[in-house]
Design an enzyme around this catalytic site. Structure first.
Site, short mmCIF file in Angstrom:
data_model
loop_
_atom_site.label_atom_id
_atom_site.label_comp_id
_atom_site.label_asym_id
_atom_site.label_seq_id
_atom_site.Cartn_x
_atom_site.Cartn_y
_atom_site.Cartn_z
N THR A 5 47.37 57.66 47.46
CA THR A 5 47.81 56.17 47.53
C THR A 5 46.76 55.14 47.90
O THR A 5 46.38 54.18 47.31
CB THR A 5 49.01 56.02 47.93
OG1 THR A 5 50.00 56.77 47.31
CG2 THR A 5 49.74 54.55 47.65
N PHE A 26 53.99 63.09 48.57
CA PHE A 26 52.76 63.14 49.65
C PHE A 26 52.05 62.05 49.15
O PHE A 26 50.63 62.11 49.17
CB PHE A 26 52.17 64.42 49.34
CG PHE A 26 53.08 65.57 49.20
CD1 PHE A 26 54.00 65.86 50.34
CD2 PHE A 26 53.37 66.37 47.98
CE1 PHE A 26 54.79 66.96 50.08
CE2 PHE A 26 54.40 67.37 47.94
CZ PHE A 26 54.94 67.51 48.97
N CYS A 27 52.42 60.75 48.85
CA CYS A 27 51.37 59.70 48.55
C CYS A 27 50.19 60.02 47.49
O CYS A 27 49.07 59.47 47.77
CB CYS A 27 50.93 59.26 49.77
SG CYS A 27 51.81 58.43 51.09
N ASN A 28 50.86 60.85 46.61
CA ASN A 28 49.71 61.34 45.51
C ASN A 28 50.64 61.17 44.44
O ASN A 28 50.84 62.37 43.75
CB ASN A 28 48.91 62.52 45.87
CG ASN A 28 47.90 62.87 44.93
OD1 ASN A 28 47.98 62.29 43.64
ND2 ASN A 28 47.07 63.70 45.61
#
Length: 842
Positions: free
Chosen positions: A146, A419-421
């Site tokens: 992110t 997972f911020c992806n």
């Protein structure tokens, strides 16, 4: 061969010999990581564990030396000079670790990888798109963190075009660059391409050759766009377990976070900048120590010549930087270096992948859907990350929140979600942009526990290994999966497993395997001859028919919990207040740092039995071996001025609280053997229930979700029967679970009887006596129900049985809300024996 024979260290050694750094790893664990005894830590991609010697040596260093401030060149006293020289030594050591020199790269210390990315975004010489000029491009592989994609939040406001690129397009759409002298050879429009050295989602390692290929405009999108291309290589996930050679991979910008490498210190990272690229960066803001000269009364500023000094505004975190010295020392002393770490961690991840991808249910359906581009062929293409979702025997995804809760029962630390992806999550979970937006409308946001929407997963489970991970960690995880999620008898895809084993032994540094299919092939072997468990749905139907008594619904128990997470106080009747049962969860215990203590952290809380004595307006604190003390039930305005008001957090909400004094604090501190205090919610502070579909609006005490929690005794009895059936199969000497003990673990305010098991799940409204209530949703359970409320002992039940019975759901009981009528002359009172009239939702 059963599962236990397959999942052995001897079996592991046959396919991987690079384990333990040619020394006894267990000795390192016992000396450096004593705090993780009994814990299986598999979240190293988020934050690896630091060795105790690192912190010990660092503390000795700063205790023995005087380090003065080093924020600018004005101080030349001995302490500042020592700091300066030590920091510069650490800069050189950072560059040495990545096989480069100060002549080629500069180290800019900054708070972390995200801050380093932001620095590049703010300093890059972007050229906006105009009617006559194409302008700069900000391009990135969609499998990015992110914090990388967030750069577009800055560039979009500057007229810079954003170009997302699927990972496969980089090479598939590549073409030879135009030769020098062509029309675009003189174009110097700067563009930035960003990609991860290793995906933090799947562990896929992208070719480091992309750096040179993009700079030379051989790869897409550089080959299609004129100008000068710079490459930002996000190395945060990669450098935790793998070497990075900047002589071979000359990226222009390389952000790293040091806690990803050493575990300590946090809040410190660096941006490694190639000196040729650094000259193009623009600096607008200038802080202390960044200027060679400036004027206060005129717009005149000359930056310092040093790239590092120019971008390190103000005082750098010099003590944390000094800690890096000890981080490098510990890493090399314990492991021998990054090459050895890469082999050690890859072997563990690969073996876990081999067994997990081969596991099947009794009907031969695969247990896991694993999200990977290949089959862990080589540590050069795959990191020590395994990302997956578990599947039931019908092929349905088991929500990641459910997996996380059960893992906690086994003291296994994993990570779940996206997972911020989001880009990688969408790719592997086949989630469209429209679906992501619909999930948001359905109430799902990043970080919550809504793991399934319309039957589709919103995220996944990730296990990741670190340099101190052991084979026992791998073994414990696989045993957990088999215990909790595999329908017995366990099956193995023998054809697949043997193929993976053969490939693993064909190369000691990185086996090469053809094919990436995860389909289940013919199953030839049973892991375990145990018979399948009892058909629970039939069991439920029998119980339901036996207990069905239309129209007979009764309130049988009333409990209040004056101190949140402490023991229950049972009453036969009790008044209702504006926040629920009067004085329910009005107080809570916090540790010396002011952090709320729950039974998850401190199960002995249940051994404290508070009682509310209405006639004397006192709260009594009682526990075995302790004298009883009292706390007044008085309004905040009557409290002594010595009792301080403070802010605390409950379920993410900030609440206004007041300290209950030193006597209660001393009593609690003596009981727990650590500094504790008792605080209560301020009476004039309003905390509203979180708004969501069907929940309504109500004011809350220190409860988690709603004013009241109601459970059904018939549901408890059904789960008890299921638990006893499971335990009997495991052990003939099993002692049956007691209904009352089990009921107390669910910590309900109201217990009803005379209804079908789980019938309450379908109610929308009900009336108890003459008091109306709204059903505000089902209660999602966690590992706290495994705490025996009589002894404080922790167990895996009843969460395992509840999950098994509810087909992956771990809800039990329903939330209720009630709003007192403003024109009511007297407050409502609930009494045991009251008749209940439910209204079933349609």
């Amino acid at each position: 061969m059963d599962f236990q024979q397959l999942c052995t260290f001897e079996s592991f050694q046959k396919v991987w010999s690079h384990y333990g750094y040619s020394k006894k790893l267990q000795d390192v664990i016992e000396q450096e990581f004593t705090r993780i005894k009994g814990i299986t830590y598999l979240d190293h991609a988020a934050a690896p564990l630091y060795p105790e010697s690192l912190v010990r040596d660092f503390c000795m260093d700063i205790s023995s030396n005087v380090y003065g401030e080093k924020s600018n060149p004005h101080s030349h006293n001995p302490s500042s000079k020592l700091t300066h020289d030590t920091v510069e030594h650490v800069r050189c050591r950072v560059l040495q670790h990545f096989n480069t020199t100060p002549e080629e790269y500069s180290v800019i210390f900054i708070s972390g990888c995200t801050a380093a990315l932001k620095l590049v975004a703010e300093s890059f010489p972007w050229r906006p798109q105009t009617a006559t000029e194409a302008g700069s491009l900000f391009s990135y592989i969609t499998d990015n963190h992110t914090s990388v994609i967030g750069i577009r939040g800055l560039t979009s406001g500057q007229g810079v075009v954003t170009l997302p690129v699927p990972a496969g397009d980089v090479e598939s759409r590549a073409k030879d660059p135009e030769p020098l002298g062509a029309e675009d050879s003189g174009c110097q429009t700067p563009h930035l391409f960003c990609y991860p050295a290793q995906s933090n989602f799947s562990g896929r390692k992208y070719p480091l050759s992309h750096v040179g290929g993009m700079q030379a405009r051989r790869l897409y999108p550089a080959c299609d766009h004129q100008g000068r291309w710079f490459v930002l290589l996000d190395a945060a996930a990669h450098v935790a377990c793998s070497p990075l050679d900047l002589q071979k991979c000359r990226a222009d910008f390389v952000p790293v976070s040091f806690y990803k490498m050493f575990g300590f210190p946090t809040g410190l990272g660096a941006l490694l900048v190639r000196n040729d690229a650094a000259a193009l960066l623009k600096k607008t803001y200038f802080g202390g120590g960044t200027a060679a000269a400036y004027l206060a009364g005129e717009d005149y500023y000359v930056p310092t010549a040093s790239v590092s000094d120019r971008f390190e505004d103000g005082t750098i975190s010099f003590l944390d930087i000094i800690a890096l010295n000890h981080g490098f020392e510990a890493l090399n002393r314990l492991t021998g270096g990054m090459a050895d770490i890469q082999l050690h961690t890859f072997g563990l991840a690969r073996y876990t992948y081999m067994l997990l991808s081969s596991l099947c249910h009794s009907n031969r359906e695969p247990v896991a859907q694993i999200y990977t581009e290949g089959e862990f062929e080589s540590p050069s293409t795959q990191g020590a990350i395994l990302n997956f979702n578990l599947m039931d025997c019908h092929g349905q995804v088991i929500g990641y929140s459910q997996v996380d809760k059960l893992a906690s029962l086994y003291n296994i630390h994993i990570r779940t979600g996206c997972f911020c992806n989001t880009g990688a999550c969408q790719i592997f979970l086949c989630t469209t942009n429209a679906k992501v937006k619909r999930n948001l409308q359905a109430g799902h946001v990043c970080g919550d526990s809504i793991d399934i929407v319309d039957g589709q997963p919103t995220g996944s489970v990730r296990v990741s290994f670190g340099y101190m991970s052991t084979f026992e960690d791998c073994q414990n995880f696989l045993n957990f999966v088999v215990d909790c999620f595999v329908e017995k008898p366990v099956q193995v895809n023998q054809v697949r497993l043997e193929r993976l084993r053969t490939a693993a032994t064909s190369s000691s540094h990185g086996p090469s395997i053809q094919g990436t299919s995860g389909k289940t092939e013919h199953v030839e072997e049973n892991y375990n001859p145990t018979e399948p468990l009892l058909n629970l749905h039939t069991d439920r139907a029998l119980t339901t028919n036996a207990n069905k008594q239309a129209g007979t619904y009764t309130l049988t128990n009333i409990y209040i919990y004056p101190i949140k997470s402490c023991g229950a106080f049972e009453v036969s009747e009790w008044p209702l207040g504006p926040l629920g049962l009067l004085y329910d969860r009005g107080w809570m215990v916090v540790n010396g740092n002011g952090v709320f203590l729950s039974q998850k952290r401190e199960p002995r809380l249940c051994l404290i039995h508070p009682q509310v004595h209405l006639p004397s307006k006192k709260l009594l604190l009682q526990a075995s071996g302790m004298d009883t003390i009292s706390v007044p039930l008085e309004n905040d305005s009557q409290l002594h001025t010595s009792q301080r008001v403070c802010q605390s957090r409950v379920c993410g909400d900030r609440v206004q609280t007041v300290d209950c004094g030193d006597e209660a604090a001393s009593w609690l501190s003596e009981f727990f053997g650590q500094a504790c205090r008792l605080i209560r919610q301020c009476s004039d502070y309003t905390r509203d229930m979180k708004k969501s579909a069907g929940r309504g609006v109500a004011a809350l005490s220190l409860v988690n979700e709603a004013q009241y929690l109601m459970i059904n005794r018939a549901s408890v009895e059904l789960i008890q029967k299921h638990m006893n059936s499971r335990q009997t199969e495991l052990s003939a000497d099993h002692q049956p679970f007691d209904v009352q003990n089990l009921m107390s673990r669910f910590r309900a305010n109201l217990v009803i009887t005379g209804v079908e098991p789980f019938e309450e799940d379908n109610w929308s409204h009900l009336i108890i006596g003459t008091t109306p209530f709204l059903v505000a949703g089902q209660c999602a359970r966690c590992q706290m129900i495994g705490v025996d409320q009589e002894t404080g002992a922790k167990a895996k039940e009843p969460l395992l049985s509840l999950s098994s019975y509810r087909n992956g759901k771990v809800t039990f009981g329903v939330y209720l809300t009630h709003q007192l009528q403003e024109d009511s002359v007297t407050a409502s009172t609930l009494s045991v024996g009251s008749v209940i009239l439910p209204d079933v939702s349609l």
